[in-house]
Design an enzyme around this catalytic site. Structure first.
Site: not given
Ligand code: NAI
Length: 793
Positions: A195, A269, A303, A400
């Protein structure tokens, strides 16, 4: 007539527009008439509930396409397709699978420009980055992993694929994260449901088409689009064998909890707040260029972004000046322009998040500086930002931000630099700048992070594992360690389940009167100590005869033991040879006391088993003494002028709930791999025969085991497990027990995302060297740290 010198001309020259032509990518989108379904079983499939959402170009706000919103039934259809495809995929020869991965790499290269443009218009990242970093790394990942299928049998004997893998990826490196997930999964003969993030689904859908173009069997790769609820449906789907997630720590935690009651393998990750440490002897100009990559790559939405600049006090002023001059020269603008350095932020909600965190930083008293530069009036842009006068505990130093915002702090000594660097719950990456190889490598070794770049930053390669320590998650992507995430020992999957409640066995919890026969104590920090509770519990033989009593350990005792283990941390830097010597000495002393130990143990497990446990325990001590200086890291040679030294580092402090059924051998089988890898342990001995603690500490005391390296707290395993799971200073929990206990260990450890290893409720035959010892255990006792070291001028 006034003459303009060449130098003056050079200074006044400006960039002209150098726009990338998106025509071909747009034509590709037109083929789909601006609307995408899911990719399930090799075919485009309309969403079951008929719902779509928009994906937009963040640099203009314009809609690009309608994307299917995945529901539970879409996820179910995709998982079914992946399950159905598994036998055929696995029946192919390794060479055939290798050819598919190779073909995918070629196909990515053939369509690299279209993929770069799609990535840029969907995500907002500069075309220079998608074209020169993201997409070439995607191809490299598939090439690298095309090499694995034919090597698996020799390199991972006795391992098999997990099965159907659910993968959830974020929006910051959409296609690259897909490659990091799909390439190793396919190489290990799994099938996949992936996804993509809701903000950036386009390149995953373009990749789906490439899968069909190379003739990948239908169902091997399935792409279901949607938001967090779609991700959640995939996480909880009962027919998924493994979940691999990249994204926020918060969602990572939710996924840890949601998968606790299942046998799903999990890798996470997550976020980071990575330090960028500059010593006074560093080449400051290079360090400033490094910072441009470190924090302004991809608008800081990385990240492992070097978001905390730690400068040695003596160079704080010059480096800040150089940095501000460089920041002022960065170009913020249209991502499709090839001269743009900083593109658009992925979505309004992210932009607002950055703005709010920066406002909080200002409110907390830090000084905020931004260059006075034009930014486009339309679209989601944010100027490069520098905070100085930052307090290490302030929001901008701890949270972050995931934007182009750098928080600078100063330090005086290398020790202070390490302390500041580690002053975070995360541990993903770090960058260390010094011309002194001694300082650079010593500091790199002491920073708690999965990747450290010496005099460089943000270097990635498919051969080098990437992943975090602590709340940055667990598991690695890339390299041999990345392959491990998609494989499992075949014997383990087949091991029978323990009876529920078996781990607690007969009730060891009767609180009794004073000792009759033997009373042992707790063993903490190398000392025998009385329990905080002041209570003891009985230990009885098979026939119900009272054999003696052990202390009823509680929360306070565990806390003391954790403190003692923390104090003994230097064990991890004791040389492997010394650790081996301690184990050999232990074997010697255990063997000398063997007769009496066996005689006592026999009352609980019978004479035959007791003798066998002793014999194999001595053997196991030798096994791990042997491993001590042979379970080593590797040196990667990525395709740059670098070496990347992958070291197996200890996890830190380990809690261990020992198996009930083999009180001596089970204890050592779980504790030794951790100890030999450099961890310090708090072990809860077998509930059936906790008196073994008394025998063991006498052996430890006479064998030069440094105080605090192995601590023992007797008591009720389920209760003590909770305390260990809850404790933020426990880095890993190894829990052996029935399915209920294992699930609870995983669920309760979500707080600080400690790494949990359990027997998944299965019976492990510790009497068999193949199952009870070896690499599989050591793999769980360590984490790889990749230190990238450049060479050459
Ligand atoms: P997120 O963690 O919500 O989204 C990442 C992925 O997880 C997306 O595909 C989303 O649809 C999915 N997702 C969301 N809730 C889920 C759940 N309960 N179960 C399974 N999948 C789920 O990140 P978001 O909201 O896009 O970004 C928020 C913050 O997260 C950012 O500001 C940043 O600080 C951090 N982030 C860190 C990343 C990294 O590579 N370490 C990447 C993206 C965001």
């Amino acid at each position: 007539m006034a003459h303009t010198t060449l130098a003056e001309k050079f200074r006044t020259m400006d960039y002209g527009a150098a726009p990338e032509d998106p025509a071909q990518a747009l034509a590709w989108l037109d083929q789909f008439k601006g609307r995408f379904g899911h990719f399930i079983g090799g075919a485009w499939t309309a969403p079951a509930e008929g719902r779509y959402f928009e994906t937009c170009d963040p640099s203009t706000g314009e809609k690009i396409a309608d994307i299917a919103q995945g529901s539970g039934s879409d996820v179910d259809a995709a998982v079914k397709a992946a399950r159905a495809a598994l036998p055929r995929w696995q029946s192919l020869t390794p060479h055939a699978r290798a050819r598919f991965l190779y073909a995918l790499a070629r196909q990515v290269q053939k369509h690299s420009r279209r993929l770069s443009v799609l990535e840029t218009i969907d995500n907002g990242k500069p075309i220079r980055e998608s074209r020169d970093i993201d997409i070439p790394l995607v191809a490299r990942h598939f090439y690298y992993h095309a090499g694995w299928p034919q090597l698996l049998e020799q390199e991972f004997p006795g391992y098999q694929a997990c099965g159907v893998v659910g993968q959830i990826i974020p929006w910051n490196f959409p296609l690259l994260m897909l490659a990091w997930k799909i390439a190793p999964a396919l190489a290990a003969a799994n099938t996949v449901v992936l996804k993509p993030a809701e903000f950036t689904p386009l390149t995953a859908l373009a990749f789906a088409e490439l899968c069909n173009e190379v003739g990948l069997p239908p169902g091997v790769v399935n792409i279901v689009t949607g938001d967090g609820s779609t991700g959640e449906a995939l996480v909880v789907h009962p027919d998924v064998d493994k979940i691999a997630f990249t994204g926020s720590t918060e969602v990572g935690r939710a996924i840890r909890r949601a998968t606790a009651d299942s046998h799903k393998k999990l890798s996470l990750e997550l976020g980071g707040k990575s330090p960028f440490v500059v010593f006074e002897d560093a080449d400051l100009d290079s360090a400033v260029e490094g910072l441009v990559d470190g924090i302004w790559l991809n608008q800081g939405q990385v990240c492992c972004a070097g978001s905390r600049l730690l400068m040695q006090e003596s160079i704080a002023v010059p480096i800040t000046k150089k940095l501000q001059a460089r920041m002022a020269a960065l170009r913020v603008g249209s991502p499709l322009d090839k001269t743009t350095d900083i593109g658009a932020i992925v979505a309004r909600v992210q932009l607002e998040r950055i703005e709010a965190l920066v406002a909080q930083g200002v409110a907390e008293g830090a000084s905020c500086w931004q260059p006075d530069m034009p930014i486009p009036s339309r679209g989601l842009y944010y100027r490069p930002t520098l905070f100085t006068n930052v307090h290490p505990t302030s929001v901008v130093a701890q949270q972050e931000i995931f934007g182009p915002v750098l928080a600078a702090m100063t330090f005086r000594t290398p020790a202070e630099a390490v302390e500041l660097a580690n002053n975070t719950a995360y541990g993903l990456a770090a960058s260390v700048w010094s011309e002194s190889v001694n300082v650079a490598l010593q500091v790199s070794a002491r920073i708690k992070a999965g990747v450290v770049w010496v005099n460089s930053t943000n270097m990635f390669d498919a051969a080098c594992g990437f992943g975090g320590y602590r709340e940055s998650g667990f598991g690695r992507e890339g390299g041999r360690e990345g392959m491990r995430e998609y494989l499992q020992p075949t014997w383990f999957r087949k091991a029978p389940l323990l009876r529920r409640g078996a781990a607690q066995g007969r009730d060891p919890t009767r609180v009794s009167a004073p000792a009759i026969d033997r009373t042992v104590k707790l063993y903490i920090g190398g000392k025998q100590v009385r329990p905080d509770s002041g209570y003891s519990i009985e230990c009885r033989s098979r026939k119900g005869v009272l054999l003696g009593e052990v202390p009823l350990g509680n929360r306070k005792d565990i806390r003391n033991a954790v403190e003692a283990a923390r104090r003994a941390e230097q064990w991890s830097s004791a040389g492997a040879h010394s650790r081996a010597q301690v184990l050999y000495y232990l074997a010697e002393n255990l063997s000398q006391r063997g007769k009496e130990i066996v005689a006592r143990l026999a009352a609980v497990v019978g004479k035959r088993q007791a003798s066998e446990e002793l014999r194999l325990s001595v053997e196991r001590l030798f096994t791990y003494a042997g491993w001590a200086d042979k379970y080593e890291g590797v040196v990667h040679s990525p395709p740059f002028r670098n070496i990347a030294v992958a070291m197996n580092e200890a996890l830190g402090t380990a809690g261990v709930i020992c198996p009930e059924e083999a009180p001596l051998l089970g204890f050592l089988s779980m504790v030794l791999p951790l100890v030999v890898a450099g961890n310090c342990v708090i072990a809860v001995p077998s509930a059936a025969y906790p008196l073994i603690a008394g025998d063991l500490y006498q052996v430890f005391e006479t064998s030069d085991v440094p105080g605090g390296v192995i601590n023992m707290v007797t008591g009720r395993p389920a209760e003590l497990m909770k305390v260990l799971a809850d404790h933020d200073d426990v880095d890993t929990l190894w829990c052996y027990g029935d399915e209920g206990l294992c699930a609870a260990a995983k669920r309760l450890s979500a707080g600080n995302l400690k790494q949990v290893w359990t027997n998944e409720g299965r019976r492990i035959d510790f009497f068999h060297e193949r199952y009870g010892a070896g690499r599989w255990y050591l793999d769980h006792a360590c984490q790889a740290k990749n230190i990238w070291v450049p060479y050459g001028e």
